[in-house]
Design a protein around this motif. Structure first.
Motif, PDB file in Angstrom:
ATOM      1  N   VAL A  48       2.828  -2.500  -6.801  1.00 14.80           N
ATOM      2  CA  VAL A  48       2.072  -1.239  -6.194  1.00 14.80           C
ATOM      3  C   VAL A  48       0.920  -1.704  -5.531  1.00 14.80           C
ATOM      4  CG1 VAL A  48       0.801   0.889  -6.814  1.00 14.80           C
ATOM      5  CG2 VAL A  48       3.173   0.364  -7.668  1.00 14.80           C
ATOM      6  N   GLU A  49      -0.128  -2.564  -6.057  1.00 11.99           N
ATOM      7  CA  GLU A  49      -1.170  -2.849  -5.262  1.00 11.99           C
ATOM      8  C   GLU A  49      -0.981  -3.604  -4.325  1.00 11.99           C
ATOM      9  OE1 GLU A  49      -3.990  -4.395  -8.470  1.00 11.99           O
ATOM     10  OE2 GLU A  49      -3.986  -2.671  -9.385  1.00 11.99           O
ATOM     11  N   ARG A  54      -0.556  -3.104   2.403  1.00  9.56           N
ATOM     12  CA  ARG A  54       0.216  -3.346   3.796  1.00  9.56           C
ATOM     13  C   ARG A  54       0.460  -1.918   4.317  1.00  9.56           C
ATOM     14  NH1 ARG A  54       1.942  -8.743   4.210  1.00  9.56           N
ATOM     15  NH2 ARG A  54       1.952  -9.621   1.974  1.00  9.56           N
ATOM     16  N   LEU A  55       0.771  -2.011   5.579  1.00  6.53           N
ATOM     17  CA  LEU A  55       0.971  -0.860   6.595  1.00  6.53           C
ATOM     18  C   LEU A  55       2.442  -0.644   6.425  1.00  6.53           C
ATOM     19  CD1 LEU A  55       0.038   1.417   8.391  1.00  6.53           C
ATOM     20  CD2 LEU A  55       0.332  -0.453  10.274  1.00  6.53           C
ATOM     21  N   ILE A  56       2.860   0.488   5.664  1.00  2.00           N
ATOM     22  CA  ILE A  56       4.419   0.673   5.418  1.00  2.00           C
ATOM     23  C   ILE A  56       4.591   1.952   6.386  1.00  2.00           C
ATOM     24  CG2 ILE A  56       6.242   1.102   3.770  1.00  2.00           C
ATOM     25  CD1 ILE A  56       4.446  -0.241   1.643  1.00  2.00           C
ATOM     26  N   THR A  57       5.642   1.824   7.181  1.00  2.00           N
ATOM     27  CA  THR A  57       6.105   2.695   8.038  1.00  2.00           C
ATOM     28  C   THR A  57       7.264   3.321   7.678  1.00  2.00           C
ATOM     29  OG1 THR A  57       6.482   1.315   9.862  1.00  2.00           O
ATOM     30  CG2 THR A  57       4.389   2.508   9.785  1.00  2.00           C
ATOM     31  N   PRO A 154       2.678  -5.628   7.997  1.00  2.00           N
ATOM     32  CA  PRO A 154       1.259  -6.057   8.467  1.00  2.00           C
ATOM     33  C   PRO A 154       0.223  -5.580   7.351  1.00  2.00           C
ATOM     34  CG  PRO A 154       1.826  -4.318   9.643  1.00  2.00           C
ATOM     35  CD  PRO A 154       2.956  -4.633   9.049  1.00  2.00           C
ATOM     36  N   ARG A 155      -0.388  -6.506   6.923  1.00  2.00           N
ATOM     37  CA  ARG A 155      -1.773  -6.459   5.883  1.00  2.00           C
ATOM     38  C   ARG A 155      -2.832  -5.711   6.322  1.00  2.00           C
ATOM     39  NH1 ARG A 155      -2.439  -8.749   1.019  1.00  2.00           N
ATOM     40  NH2 ARG A 155      -0.764 -10.123   1.377  1.00  2.00           N
ATOM     41  N   LEU A 156      -3.300  -4.810   5.724  1.00  2.00           N
ATOM     42  CA  LEU A 156      -4.607  -3.912   6.122  1.00  2.00           C
ATOM     43  C   LEU A 156      -5.790  -4.881   5.562  1.00  2.00           C
ATOM     44  CD1 LEU A 156      -3.225  -0.716   4.723  1.00  2.00           C
ATOM     45  CD2 LEU A 156      -3.546  -1.347   7.040  1.00  2.00           C
ATOM     46  N   CYS A 157      -6.836  -4.382   5.829  1.00  2.00           N
ATOM     47  CA  CYS A 157      -8.197  -5.219   5.698  1.00  2.00           C
ATOM     48  C   CYS A 157      -8.055  -5.240   3.928  1.00  2.00           C
ATOM     49  CB  CYS A 157      -9.373  -4.220   6.077  1.00  2.00           C
ATOM     50  SG  CYS A 157      -9.412  -2.491   5.241  1.00  2.00           S
ATOM     51  N   HIS A 158      -8.952  -6.227   3.723  1.00  2.00           N
ATOM     52  CA  HIS A 158      -9.136  -6.827   2.306  1.00  2.00           C
ATOM     53  C   HIS A 158      -9.651  -5.507   1.392  1.00  2.00           C
ATOM     54  CE1 HIS A 158      -9.128  -9.208  -1.157  1.00  2.00           C
ATOM     55  NE2 HIS A 158     -10.473  -9.136  -1.343  1.00  2.00           N
ATOM     56  N   GLN A 159      -9.018  -5.096   0.370  1.00  2.00           N
ATOM     57  CA  GLN A 159      -9.569  -4.342  -0.400  1.00  2.00           C
ATOM     58  C   GLN A 159     -10.343  -4.643  -1.733  1.00  2.00           C
ATOM     59  OE1 GLN A 159      -9.366  -1.191   0.411  1.00  2.00           O
ATOM     60  NE2 GLN A 159      -7.273  -0.874   1.360  1.00  2.00           N
ATOM     61  N   PRO A 160     -11.092  -3.955  -2.261  1.00  2.00           N
ATOM     62  CA  PRO A 160     -11.922  -4.442  -3.410  1.00  2.00           C
ATOM     63  C   PRO A 160     -10.838  -4.882  -4.769  1.00  2.00           C
ATOM     64  CG  PRO A 160     -12.799  -2.407  -2.869  1.00  2.00           C
ATOM     65  CD  PRO A 160     -11.504  -2.606  -2.029  1.00  2.00           C
ATOM     66  N   TYR A 161     -11.222  -5.802  -5.489  1.00  2.00           N
ATOM     67  CA  TYR A 161     -10.381  -6.458  -6.535  1.00  2.00           C
ATOM     68  C   TYR A 161     -10.015  -5.235  -7.434  1.00  2.00           C
ATOM     69  CZ  TYR A 161      -8.433  -9.130 -10.234  1.00  2.00           C
ATOM     70  OH  TYR A 161      -7.678  -9.467 -11.348  1.00  2.00           O
TER      71      TYR A 161
END
Length: 501
Positions: A48-49, A54-57, A154-161
């Motif tokens: 899930v994380e 990820r950008l899922i369309t 495609p990966r989105l911007c890095h998220q906090p851990y």
């Protein structure tokens, strides 16, 4: 004497066998199922994380992810309930053993034989744990293709851990709803379709409709597609002729680099219903000044707006109990491991159940509980919530989850334990502009809920909550202290007396 001695020995033997079977059952079944569920939940959480980054369309992938997410929330909720049940049993174990010693003294007592069978079997909590374990295992097994396809997104911007940090900047459990809106906004109109296209969004009060729309409107792809994003409220739509539609409303975004594209996104947020003739005038007026490819989003609490849509209506619902508990737990404990504080986890689950899925209540209480990380304060918070619900049930005869869901004055608590005076919320409103503390109140939320208030007969305002997500609403209470003899209280007092009798 010999008969008494035999009865005592028989009773001790029966209890010893019961104790050993109970222990063996715990060792063989409960920890094994509990540990396996923990491992499966960790696998589900990783998937899930990873998907959240990820950008899922693709709609099918979102559906699969939604199923996995629901099973994960259900798993955490069931596991925490199972642990809470074990903690409560452990804390009352000595008391129960003491009570059992006063049961019938004979080893042939039918009650004791029934108790013996229950210990050797599975409890309802254990059965539910095994059921959830099986469902989660199947869901993870079915998610293999999803895991493979995630690498192509495609990966989105890095998220906090840490998840508790992520919840401060991102929507929780609304990925499917967001993609529904984004797909509508970015999709080209089919040839011959009526323009502008309309997406109705329906949902109850404070479920998050405005937050969803705001997040979509702030997305870079949406802002690049539309020349203007204009927002209208009910106050803007008072002109029945709609001649001035071009001049009213609030411009949320202006894009000067769209070239020849003149597409406009119109956002209309309603609290009441709108009749068909008024909608026809509004729609005709919008067609007169927007280009082809423009879009309209209309949000309301009323399901009647669904008939005005050209696309499938998006229905926004409150979180399930399992998802709500996951959110509440993460925001309350933060980076602290809840397993290390079973007493606090048990109280927190009771609080979450009392709040009954209200997102604003979760935001208010998790902040207070996190700032006062001790069992005494959490127990006081739980008692306060229960007292509020009980008082308002006696006054109005209906159950209320919390003041910000009420349409009538809400009795929050007694003032200084005075039975004749109540702190009452007479009005609640929200604003996007920063609340000026000097004009609102010196009271913070903790003082408002638990402190001393001595403002008899005088209205004052309190900032209940400042949303950490766009559009960053400030929720403000207009409050006063009512005496039980006051005219504003008489009708409610009569209602309360009638119900009490």
């Amino acid at each position: 004497m010999e008969n008494i001695f035999c009865a005592i020995v028989s009773d001790l033997a029966s209890r010893s066998i019961s104790f050993l079977i109970n222990k063996c059952s715990e060792k063989r079944h409960q920890p094994a199922a509990e540990k396996r569920l923990q491992r499966l939940l960790l696998r589900a959480r990783i998937i899930v994380e990873e998907a959240d980054e990820r950008l899922i369309t693709k709609h099918a992938m979102l559906q699969q992810l939604s199923i996995l997410r629901k099973e994960m929330y259900r798993g955490y909720y069931t596991l925490d309930r199972f642990r809470r049940h074990g903690h409560e049993e452990g804390s009352t174990k000595d008391h129960k053993v003491s009570d059992d010693s006063f049961a019938a003294s004979s080893s042939f007592n039918p009650a004791k034989r029934i108790r013996f069978c229950r210990v050797s079997g599975q409890s309802s909590e254990e059965q539910l744990l095994l059921q959830v374990l099986g469902c989660l295992g199947v869901t993870i097994e079915d998610s293999r293709e999803l895991v493979m396809l995630l690498s192509s997104c495609p990966r989105l911007c890095h998220q906090p851990y840490s998840m508790h940090l992520l919840l401060d900047i991102a929507l929780f459990n609304r990925q499917t709803e967001m993609e529904h809106i984004m797909s509508f906004l970015l999709k080209d109109d089919t040839p011959g379709a009526e323009s502008p296209a309309v997406l109705p969004i329906v949902g109850p009060c404070k479920v998050g409709k405005s937050t969803l729309i705001e997040h979509a409107c702030r997305h870079e792809r949406v802002r690049n597609r539309f020349r203007q994003i204009v927002s209208f409220s009910e106050d803007d739509l008072q002109d029945a002729s709609m001649v001035t539609l071009r001049d009213c409303g609030v411009i949320k975004h202006q894009n000067h680099e769209t070239g020849g594209a003149e597409r406009v996104l119109i956002v209309i947020e309603l609290t009441r219903d709108i009749d068909e003739s008024a909608w026809s005038r509004l729609y005709s007026a919008s067609k007169s000044f927007v280009a082809n490819g423009s879009k309209i989003i209309v949000a309301s609490r009323s399901d009647k707006i669904a008939r005005f849509g050209s696309n499938q209506t998006l229905r926004v619902k409150y979180f399930t109990q399992e998802a709500y508990w996951y959110l509440f737990k993460v925001r309350t404990f933060g980076s602290v491991d809840a397993e290390e504080h079973p007493e606090l986890a048990s109280i927190a689950m009771d609080v979450a159940m009392e709040l009954n899925g209200c997102f604003m209540s979760a935001s208010v209480w998790t902040a207070l509980m996190k700032a006062n990380f001790n069992a005494e304060f959490w127990s006081m918070a739980l008692s306060s919530i229960r007292e509020y619900k009980h008082t308002n049930f006696l006054v109005y005869g209906v159950h209320r989850d919390y003041p910000w869901q009420a349409t009538e004055p809400a009795y929050v608590r007694r003032v200084n334990k005075n039975p004749s005076e109540y702190l009452v919320i007479s009005y609640e409103y929200q604003t996007c502009s920063p609340a000026r503390d000097a004009e609102v109140s010196e009271l913070n939320m903790q003082e408002f809920l638990f402190g001393s208030v001595v403002r008899q007969g005088k209205k004052f305002k309190v900032v209940a909550w400042r949303s950490h997500l766009p559009p960053h609403y400030n929720y403000i209470f207009t409050c006063e202290v009512w005496s039980i003899q006051s005219s504003g209280h008489r009708a409610a007092r009569k209602r309360s007396q009638k119900l009490c009798t």
